[in-house]
Design an enzyme around this catalytic site. Structure first.
Site, PDB file in Angstrom:
ATOM      1  N   ASP A 127       0.833  -1.201   0.000  1.00 25.34           N
ATOM      2  CA  ASP A 127       0.000   0.000   0.000  1.00 25.34           C
ATOM      3  C   ASP A 127       0.870   1.253   0.000  1.00 25.34           C
ATOM      4  O   ASP A 127       1.981   1.256   0.548  1.00 25.34           O
ATOM      5  CB  ASP A 127      -0.879   0.035   1.251  1.00 25.34           C
ATOM      6  N   TRP A 159      -3.185  -1.968   5.201  1.00 24.37           N
ATOM      7  CA  TRP A 159      -1.822  -2.320   5.605  1.00 24.37           C
ATOM      8  C   TRP A 159      -0.886  -1.130   5.753  1.00 24.37           C
ATOM      9  O   TRP A 159       0.341  -1.289   5.738  1.00 24.37           O
ATOM     10  CB  TRP A 159      -1.237  -3.367   4.663  1.00 24.37           C
TER      11      TRP A 159
END
Lengths: 182, 386, 182, 386
Positions: A127, A159
């Protein structure tokens, strides 16, 4: 056809529409089921890989990997288990974060088959964090997604955990290995 | 509070697969931590769309777009946030941008903090901040709420509590210097070397000059030159250098030269002189100038009291020196805001009523493309990038 | 017809549509020009009026004012110069804030003609504050709206200024007097 | 930094008019400061739509609606915010609701603060908060990330860093008590008097009992009762009291009785036994129970690997004791989440794929109305109010 695609076919929400033949999903409504982009646990990744200092260079073009398909399309092979905004539509690429966002290093991994060579590869879905939702090219594919207790394969988790900010911006899909069973 | 007997559970099997294979792989794994960067000087065709996100205003965005790019993804260069109807200023002399924004300690409640945030143009990352008195004007986006003077050494922030004042920030040392009251007046129009002018409710202009420490050197009040009740001037002039072209509600143009210490206010002239239909200027950002000094104006027909924010169906192009209408551009869709890109062949970009951006060739008036689906909610104001 | 209405007639944004014959404007897109709800200066209001302790009581029904029209419609006479979300669509009413929001006491005032008696009244447009945008029944009418330097009649300003939070939620329209010139 | 010679400018003329006339007016001016309140116990037909605002997640909302009200404005009761994929729990024994949410000191950057915010049901105002370790699980909304136990004296918050644990809050004194690690397990299913169970990656259930101070009294691990790879159980059971009905990806139902100290896990049974078409459960919130204990499930045909989040075109109603399908409700539009209102004649409310809410009579399956345009962006999860 995925139900997300069907949603757009119906054109039920004016702002929610396909914008090109790429089939990249755009805007509102498609994260209905699942979406925070995110991905199971690979804390190992932090220590196993060198972090690159280069910006916008060596984004995988000369990696030796046989490639096919369009990294800006939700259909792209690496996205078989992604759930989030494609960074390539947000000023980044399939393996680089947009300017000003920070890549998470602890990630969830998926296993996707590369149609160019028929082999299955391990994909790390890093991410990019620290800016609010990019809002472009939301892509959700739930293959082998599992509930949150199966943390390492649940795509409902954000995340952005080892980053300066917990705010999710978009998601990359990095090839990090070959799956044994391929 | 440990639970006895709990061991660390097994890592996912896939991890083991990765470790076992990466050494033997016939390819280089993708590098970790890549982040794109932008050029220190933005190309002439780039714009920054200011998305106030009126339905979710704590999540405002400034979206960097290339108005000349036909590809959906290629035109999207990046984004940075601006909280609660933020305002933007872009430096020319250094690769920085400034956002004045408002936070509360608990999102929508708790202590208010106003901040001037410094962004690096290349990284689009915040590189500094100056905390301001929590007084900045919370209005719909108006470019003249945040301006740079003194060769971009001082940043000026318009405050409204509802008493009006201006906060002064030293941009190189990143330091709040102080506050200048401007009672009865509003907005910031850079004037002379290190000064600014404001429009006042009584139809005059107030001009304040500062010293390098942000203290007031002098103030000056102009003659009354407009009547806010009968024919208000928009607080959103088209700026060409230090020349401010103010449209009025009834459709006059008043040009004010702010290059010297004192404003030089020209006589008004009628924009739609000789044109039938009751055309008037209007919109959120109704007037802009190009690099050559031509003035572009969003115009709507059938003007009347209360239509001054109506979208324009045409953009009219004026030569302000000749006081002449030089072209009329019929828009594909009515628009609420316009902007011009820099350079000799500027693009005219217009936020249309669908809240997408229509791009026109400013010279020919031809519609070139529409920028849609770039993550926007309410992109109310456009900024030519530089 | 107002351009905001035209926008909805065109139905250009799927989520932006009229939802009833009331003509109350709904959702996205309509605040295109102006909108933060808000209104010029009446600091005097703070000292001149008693603040009521009653909640959801005496909301003007027995004020002796002749009334006509629908307070949930943007056409309602009191809204002649409003610019914001109508509190009546947000759990409040035309003169009461929704639960949990706080009414600003410094306000901007407008002058609107009451069709029931032909007289012009002074309207105080008190914002309700401390929660994010209600998002319902956005109503913009720019009659006698003036630029921000005319603070007391500019509807682009957010008047959540004397409240615990500066965040704007919706707007009420309180009758506080008769205009002399009516 | 005063500007000499500036006097306070004149008040607007209109103010003078008001003052001159209000005494002589033939009517009472509207009172100042009125704020609506809600009842301490919400009517049975009310629901709370959890809008994660996925495109603007710092501006999440909980919207209180009356699902039985045909009037657009009448059904909208109020709203309270929840920052960055917040979670909600509603007390029954006192007029309070709890929101666990996440803030950053500068909106999307800066220091992270996790908070449990206390809301009064009547005022919809925040009446208290407890700051938590900044570890709460940031996931799409799942009801079992925030639960109340010990007759609503303790609030439990699910953490994921990615290590998993549970934060314990004393709700009456509004105090953080501590943190209980649950390695390899996730979610909170209230169990017995003052305990909770979690689902574990290895297919077992972990049960933890606490003392009144939130310290661990005992822990217990069940036999493995499912295979997360072959047929995962959803972490979103339909709850009826302390009875948890877990659907599985392949379409089985596993009922777990959590009323005692140890979970009693029943054998699975096939929901679509004897029905053609490959029907499986799916969605964001696929299963709920009504007050009588009937289980409602969003079902889609043609189930396969990866369809477990597909919207359901039907809601199937099951009698979990008899292990029987008792009704099938064909939905007006496919839906991603469902909820039942309380009482003997419950309403079935479904978030459809347009992100509006369809209201059905749960008994007859008749579509009654659609709740649209209530300020929502992505109302992913619904909560029956109480």
């Amino acid at each position: 056809m995925n139900w997300v695609d069907r949603l757009f076919e119906q054109g039920v929400r004016g702002v929610a529409k396909r914008t090109s033949r790429r089939g990249a999903l755009e805007k509102i409504g498609m994260m209905l089921a699942g979406a925070a982009a995110t991905f199971p646990l690979l804390p190992v990744a932090r220590s196993e890989e060198q972090e690159s200092d280069a910006a916008a260079s060596n984004e995988g073009e000369e990696s030796g990997l046989k490639e096919t398909g369009d990294p800006l399309s939700c259909d792209y092979w690496r996205y078989c288990a992604i759930d989030g905004f494609l960074c390539g539509c947000c000023g980044g690429s399939h393996n680089a974060c947009p300017p000003g966002s920070q890549m998470s290093r602890v990630t969830w991994i998926g296993t996707c088959e590369n149609p160019a060579d028929g082999k299955s590869y391990i994909i790390s879905y890093n991410d990019c964090c620290g800016k609010s939702s990019c809002g472009n090219c939301l892509c959700q594919r739930n293959e082998r997604d599992r509930p949150v207790y199966r943390t390492f394969s649940a795509n409902d988790i954000n995340w952005c955990l080892d980053t300066d900010s917990a705010i999710y911006h978009c998601t990359t899909a990095r090839v990090i290995g070959i799956a044994l069973d391929s | 509070m440990k639970i006895p007997g709990f061991a660390c559970k097994s890592l996912p099997l896939a991890v083991a697969l990765v470790l076992a294979n990466s050494a033997a792989a016939q390819f280089e794994p993708d590098p970790l931590g890549l982040t794109r960067e932008l050029p220190a000087v933005y190309p002439q065709s780039w714009i920054i769309a200011q998305d106030a996100s009126f339905f979710h205003p704590n999540d405002g965005k400034f979206i960097v777009l290339d108005a000349a790019d036909d590809s959906q993804h290629g035109r999207y260069k990046g984004m940075f946030n601006g909280s609660f109807v933020a305002q933007l200023a872009i430096a020319e002399s250094r690769p920085e941008m400034y956002v004045v924004e408002t936070f509360h300690s608990r999102g929508h409640r708790g202590e208010r903090t106003d901040v001037l945030t410094f962004y690096d143009k290349r990284s689009l990352a915040p590189v500094g901040e100056v905390v301001l008195p929590p007084k900045r004007a919370l209005t719909l986006p108006i470019k003249f709420s945040l301006q740079l003077v003194d060769e971009e050494r001082l940043g000026l922030v318009f405050n409204l509590t509802p008493a009006t004042s201006v906060s002064v920030v030293e941009l190189e040392r990143r330091e709040f210097l102080g506050e200048v009251p401007i009672p009865g007046c509003a907005m910031i129009f850079p004037t002379g070397q290190r000064g600014f002018s404001s429009l006042c409710a009584d139809g005059a202009m107030l001009t304040v000059h500062l010293d390098a420490q942000g203290a007031v050197l002098s103030t000056e009040r102009s003659e009354t030159f407009f009547d806010a009740q009968a024919d208000a001037v928009f607080e959103k002039p088209a700026m060409h250098g230090r020349m401010a072209h103010f449209p009025t509600f009834l459709g006059n143009l008043i040009s004010v030269d702010l290059s010297g210490d004192s404003p030089v206010i020209a006589s008004p002239w009628a924009l739609a002189n000789g044109v039938e239909g009751g055309w008037r200027p209007g919109g959120v950002q109704p007037a802009e100038a190009d690099s050559a000094g031509q003035v572009y104006m969003l115009m709507h027909p059938g003007g009347a009291e209360g239509t001054h924010k109506d979208p324009g169906s045409e953009v009219w192009v004026f030569d302000p020196e000749a006081r002449q209408l030089s072209a009329r551009i019929a828009l594909r869709l009515p628009a609420i805001s316009i902007e011009l890109t820099r350079g000799e062949s500027p693009l005219l970009v217009a936020t249309n009523i669908n809240l997408n951006l229509d791009v026109y060739d400013a010279g020919s008036g031809n519609h070139l493309r529409t920028l849609a689906d770039f993550g926007q909610e309410t992109p109310l104001v456009l900024h030519g990038a530089r």
